[in-house]
Design an enzyme around this catalytic site. Structure first.
Site, short mmCIF file in Angstrom:
data_model
loop_
_atom_site.label_atom_id
_atom_site.label_comp_id
_atom_site.label_asym_id
_atom_site.label_seq_id
_atom_site.Cartn_x
_atom_site.Cartn_y
_atom_site.Cartn_z
CG ASP A 113 -3.25 6.02 -2.61
OD1 ASP A 113 -3.38 4.96 -3.04
OD2 ASP A 113 -3.07 6.44 -1.38
CG ASP B 105 -6.82 2.33 0.95
OD1 ASP B 105 -7.77 2.51 1.07
OD2 ASP B 105 -6.09 1.11 0.60
#
Length: 276
Positions: free
Chosen positions: A75, A77
């Site tokens: 991922d 963020d």
């Protein structure tokens, strides 16, 4: 099993306490901040001792090497980088509190991701596209250990994929900066230099993240146990479920429960210390 214990400052008393609790046959130093407890056994007191001493810990099969893996999917963020990009974009509109509240609820799994993304992006309508550059240049920072982690993965010959519920503006720049092999995210619609408050194309949600992981895994001819996935929120749960080894970085409770390793104190490069 072996138990890898690591922290910014490893207290020797705490380390020896964990070794005694687990009946480890030896303590091996991996780095000044990481130690392997050989032949350790489960003990319900490990978590409390490590939490008090600000130590991360993870069970690893003896002899498991980083080179045994072939794919790393992460991922963006709050995992690879220190911010939620959409919250910082919203701050340019004076709307950060409203957007951040929706972001947090989605990360905890309380709101469907697609719904939350639609609601948040709609609030950005009318914002100049230049605000994206401002966020990237002025606010976005890599989380500790990100660059060293990527160098280690590349040295081991591992294929790397960045997959995000955020935006392509940021993933494409990080792909080039860090050397990811692939990157996928949502495309913000821009007309006449301004955000429209909509995304173009299919939404990259939790299911899409898992689908990108599966596609890369199958394309590379790998087994699930040869895949590492990293994330921090509920939207990352589907892809951690698809991976043989799941890393939760500074994660929300829903993801912590599903992960093989939780890193709350050391940087992302703590992953490299786990494997021989």
């Amino acid at each position: 099993m072996n138990l890898v214990v690591q922290g910014e400052d490893v207290d020797s008393v705490a380390l020896k306490t964990v070794a005694k609790l687990t009946g480890a046959s030896a303590i091996e130093q991996i780095t000044p901040q990481a130690f392997r407890l050989v032949g350790a056994h489960e003990n319900g007191e490990i978590e409390a001792v490590c939490a008090t001493a600000a130590l991360d810990w993870a069970w690893v099969e003896p002899g498991r090497r980083l080179a045994d893996f072939g794919l790393f999917v992460t991922d963006m963020d709050s995992t690879l980088i220190n911010i939620e990009c959409i919250d910082e974009i919203a701050d340019m509109q004076g709307l950060k509190p409203e957007v951040a509240a929706i972001t947090e609820a989605a990360m905890r799994g309380e709101i469907d991701f697609t719904e939350s993304l639609t609601r948040r992006v709609s609030l950005l309508a009318g914002l100049p596209e230049s605000a994206l550059a401002d966020v990237y240049e002025q606010r976005l920072q890599l989380n500790p250990g990100a660059e060293r982690l990527m160098r280690g993965l590349k040295s081991a010959g591992i294929h790397t994929v960045l997959v995000s519920g955020g935006f392509t503006y940021f993933t494409e720049r990080l792909k080039a900066r860090l050397g990811f092999d692939e990157a996928y995210a949502n495309q913000l619609e821009v007309i006449d230099g301004k955000l429209t408050g909509r995304v173009s194309g299919p939404v990259v949600d939790g299911a899409a993240k898992a689908a990108h992981l599966r596609a890369a895994r199958e394309r590379l001819g790998l087994r699930p146990e040869q895949v590492i996935a990293a994330g921090d929120g509920a939207n990352d749960l589907p892809m951690l479920t698809e991976a043989g080894f799941g890393l939760a970085f500074r994660a929300k409770p829903v993801l912590r429960k599903a992960a093989d390793c939780r890193l709350d104190h050391v940087g992302l490069d703590g992953l490299l210390n786990l494997f021989a």
